[in-house]
Enzyme design. Structure first.
Site, mmCIF file in Angstrom:
data_model
loop_
_atom_site.group_PDB
_atom_site.id
_atom_site.type_symbol
_atom_site.label_atom_id
_atom_site.label_comp_id
_atom_site.label_asym_id
_atom_site.label_seq_id
_atom_site.Cartn_x
_atom_site.Cartn_y
_atom_site.Cartn_z
ATOM 1 N N CYS A 35 0.864 -1.176 0.000
ATOM 2 C CA CYS A 35 0.000 0.000 0.000
ATOM 3 C C CYS A 35 0.902 1.227 0.000
ATOM 4 C CB CYS A 35 -0.949 -0.016 1.201
ATOM 5 S SG CYS A 35 -0.119 -0.200 2.789
ATOM 6 N N HIS A 94 29.611 -3.742 10.442
ATOM 7 C CA HIS A 94 29.478 -4.219 9.056
ATOM 8 C C HIS A 94 30.880 -4.378 8.487
ATOM 9 C CE1 HIS A 94 28.401 -4.362 4.798
ATOM 10 N NE2 HIS A 94 27.128 -4.491 5.154
#
Length: 666
Positions: free
Chosen positions: A26, A588
């Site tokens: 949506c 990371h």
């Protein structure tokens, strides 16, 4: 933002493409149908940068992204090979869902794809209303007529639009379904209905009577017809001889489903819609204030659970049968404006720049009609703004209910669609809609401003466990030495100058202004690099979070904090932590190393493991990673930095494991 990477992470965390049976989106959410919802890593997904929240409701697994949801949807749909409709095989667990959950899932799946067309039609109506109100266009002019039929097209041909999305939801041929919709709207059929109503003579197909109803702009008849067609089509496939199946299957499907739609299902849907309209009229007559007040108050809760799409069709049906809606859209207007007001109050009162920026932008989006960024990014997070929005929305809903405010245009309820309240012989509905919105805004803003309080900083005279694994000593704490106080008031720059001794800088400290500070330590030995110099805009532009980066000298990585391992990626190149004082920290290792799929990486911890500063977490063969052509620079990020006062990083010099490289203030 790297949408491809975010899409990959989301798909991985919902259980992979094998676990996805359907997907739509949506304005702000990915709406998954999963074979097995227990395979989804919900908590990890909630803490994934780029994800605002996760809602499991109405038979759907909903991932809230925000206004960029379409960019994330496309790569997932491509990987899952779901096609344009976002449908795959039916979930094995479908029959286990409650009737209510399956109904909400069905309604949502049918209406979500057509909302852009309905919104566009509503906005065109709003523009046309403004042109007429300011006497720029006369209602008899051809310009008016053209814009009017352009807007009416989506409403008039709504059965065909719904036929397409319903076919994809019920997993039958969308083109045959649209053909059924065309039968209900064909000009010849409409002429026959008009003649029958005038003469009183029934329409018949041989001996079968055809109900003389008009189905333009209708909702329920076509949904029932396509649902029935989804059962007819497989039967037609089984009974059709293989050599001529190409001809007989669509013939049987269209003939049987078409006749059933005209003779039975269309009339049933038409009658149900009439009953709903009569019920709405009764409410308007006796307790017009009740339902808008309730909806204005609970709409945020409906949005949180994704069940608000079960309410929207009622508003559409009201406009299609009576010409206007006095319940759903006016109440939703009050609720959306209230959500924006709550965010604006937080933006005005907060002393944190990051929260102010988030709340301001989310507030603007909310008052324009899209509330998820405000709901998930601000109001739910701080709770009191959500309570304030519910109260203000109920007050605004009560007002628009008492004055029978009519919405003529639809669209996403907010400031942009206020012209949708222009209709009838005056500007009365627009005026009262504006007053109702103002009531919702003012009450919510005042309540939210009064109730919202900044997260308190740790007291200076208390002891607090921080990521370094030691206790934070206030300057006035009993037994404090002069050396303790000097360490507590030391700045990041002095840490940098001294190389960040592990024993001293691993502890949290109080700043000179009395705010609490938490320290993040180096997870690996190496050279500090400014985050802005990392050769990846996702890190360099601080999209995922603020922090620092290290060019590692060896492959032995340790925990930079005291806390819990939140996530270990399957590719082992990234690990997330939650500290004891609520910081979310992400390490990371390397850039694009996800493509190595875990090669050269060995994880030493698992999600849920408790860690101290210095606990070994990862071993990496850095030389092999470099030989594969990957940059091994390692960002260390605070992903929920917006909830804190400031993030101060050391961006140069040599560090070893345990040295402080980041201070988080507040």
């Amino acid at each position: 933002m790297n949408y491809q990477e975010l899409a990959r992470k989301i798909l991985e965390l919902v259980g992979g493409k094998e676990n996805v049976s359907g997907l739509t989106h949506c304005a702000t959410r990915l709406r998954f149908n999963l074979h097995d919802e227990s395979k989804a890593q919900t908590e990890t997904l909630k803490n994934t940068p780029g994800v605002l929240g996760v809602v499991v409701s109405g038979g759907q697994y909903q991932v809230v992204i925000g206004n960029d949801v379409n960019h994330v949807y496309k790569p997932i749909a491509e990987v899952c090979s779901l096609g344009a409709g976002g449908s795959g095989a039916k979930a094995a667990s479908e029959e286990k869902k409650s009737v209510g959950a399956r109904l909400i899932d069905t309604i949502t799946g049918i209406f979500t794809p057509v909302l852009p067309a309905i919104t566009a039609a509503g906005m065109l109506k709003a523009v046309l209303s403004l042109l007429v109100a300011f006497h720029l266009v006369d209602s008899s002019a051809s310009s008016y007529q053209i814009i009017n039929f352009m807007a009416d097209a989506a409403f008039y041909f709504l059965p065909i639009l719904l036929a397409n999305s319903a076919a994809k939801k019920f997993e039958c041929n969308p083109y045959l379904a649209m053909m059924i919709g065309g039968m209900l709207l064909h000009p010849n059929f409409i002429s026959m209905v008009s003649a029958s109503q005038e003469s009183g003579e029934a329409i018949r197909l041989f001996f079968i009577p055809i109900y003389n109803a008009s189905y333009s702009s209708s909702v329920i008849p076509i949904i029932l017809a396509v649902w029935f067609m989804s059962y007819v089509e497989p039967v037609a496939d089984r009974i059709s001889p293989k050599p001529i199946k190409f001809f007989t299957k669509p013939l049987i499907t269209a003939l049987v489903a078409g006749v059933a739609a005209l003779a039975v299902l269309g009339p049933v849907g038409y009658i149900i819609a009439s009953w709903i309209a009569a019920g709405v009229q009764a409410l308007n007559t006796y307790v017009s204030w009740l339902v808008p007040m309730i909806l204005g108050g609970v709409f945020p809760l409906l949005v949180m659970t994704g069940t608000h799409y079960g309410i929207i069709p009622i508003g559409i049906n009201n406009r299609m049968t009576t010409g206007y809606d006095t319940i759903v859209y006016p109440a939703n207007l009050a609720s959306n404006i209230a959500q924006g007001a709550a965010s604006f109050a937080v933006a005005l009162k907060t002393k944190k720049p990051e929260v102010r920026q988030l709340a301001s932008s989310a507030g603007i989006t909310a008052v324009c009609g899209i509330t998820e960024p405000a709901l998930y990014g601000v109001n739910m997070r701080y709770k009191t703004p959500l309570v304030s929005a519910c109260i203000g929305g109920a007050a605004g809903g009560l007002f628009v209910g008492l004055f029978h405010v009519r919405n003529y245009g639809g669209g996403s309820p907010g400031l942009m669609t206020l012209p949708g309240y222009i209709g009838g012989d005056s500007l009365r509905d627009l005026m009262f809609a504006c007053i109702g919105a103002a009531i919702a805004f003012v009450i919510t803003f005042i309540l939210s401003y009064i109730l919202y309080n900044e997260e308190p900083a740790a007291a200076d005279n208390g002891n607090k466990t921080v990521p370094g694994g030691q206790k934070e000593a206030g300057a006035a704490a009993a037994g404090s030495t002069a050396e303790d106080r000097m360490a507590a008031d030391s700045t990041v720059s002095s840490d940098a100058a001294s190389g960040g001794n592990a024993a001293g800088s691993a502890a949290g400290s109080g700043t000179a202004s009395g705010q609490a500070a938490s320290n993040i330590c180096a997870p690996v030995k190496g050279t500090l690099v400014p985050l802005s110099k990392v050769n990846d805009p996702t890190f360099a532009q601080e999209i995922l979070g603020k922090g620092a980066a290290i060019e590692p000298e060896d492959g032995n990585f340790v925990s930079p904090v005291k806390g819990t391992v939140q996530a270990v990626f399957d590719t082992k190149h990234a690990i997330g932590f939650l500290t004891d004082d609520g910081l979310e920290v992400l390490i990371h290792v390397g850039l694009d190393t996800v493509n190595l799929k875990g090669k050269y990486f060995e994880a030493l911890v698992s999600p849920g493991d408790a860690v101290e500063v210095g606990t070994p977490i990862l071993k990496v063969d850095l030389e092999s990673v470099k030989n594969e052509g990957y940059d091994v620079v390692t960002p260390i990020l605070i992903t929920n930095y917006m909830t804190r006062g400031d993030v101060i990083s050391i961006d140069h010099g040599q560090v070893t494991t345990g040295d402080t490289i980041i201070k988080v203030i507040g």
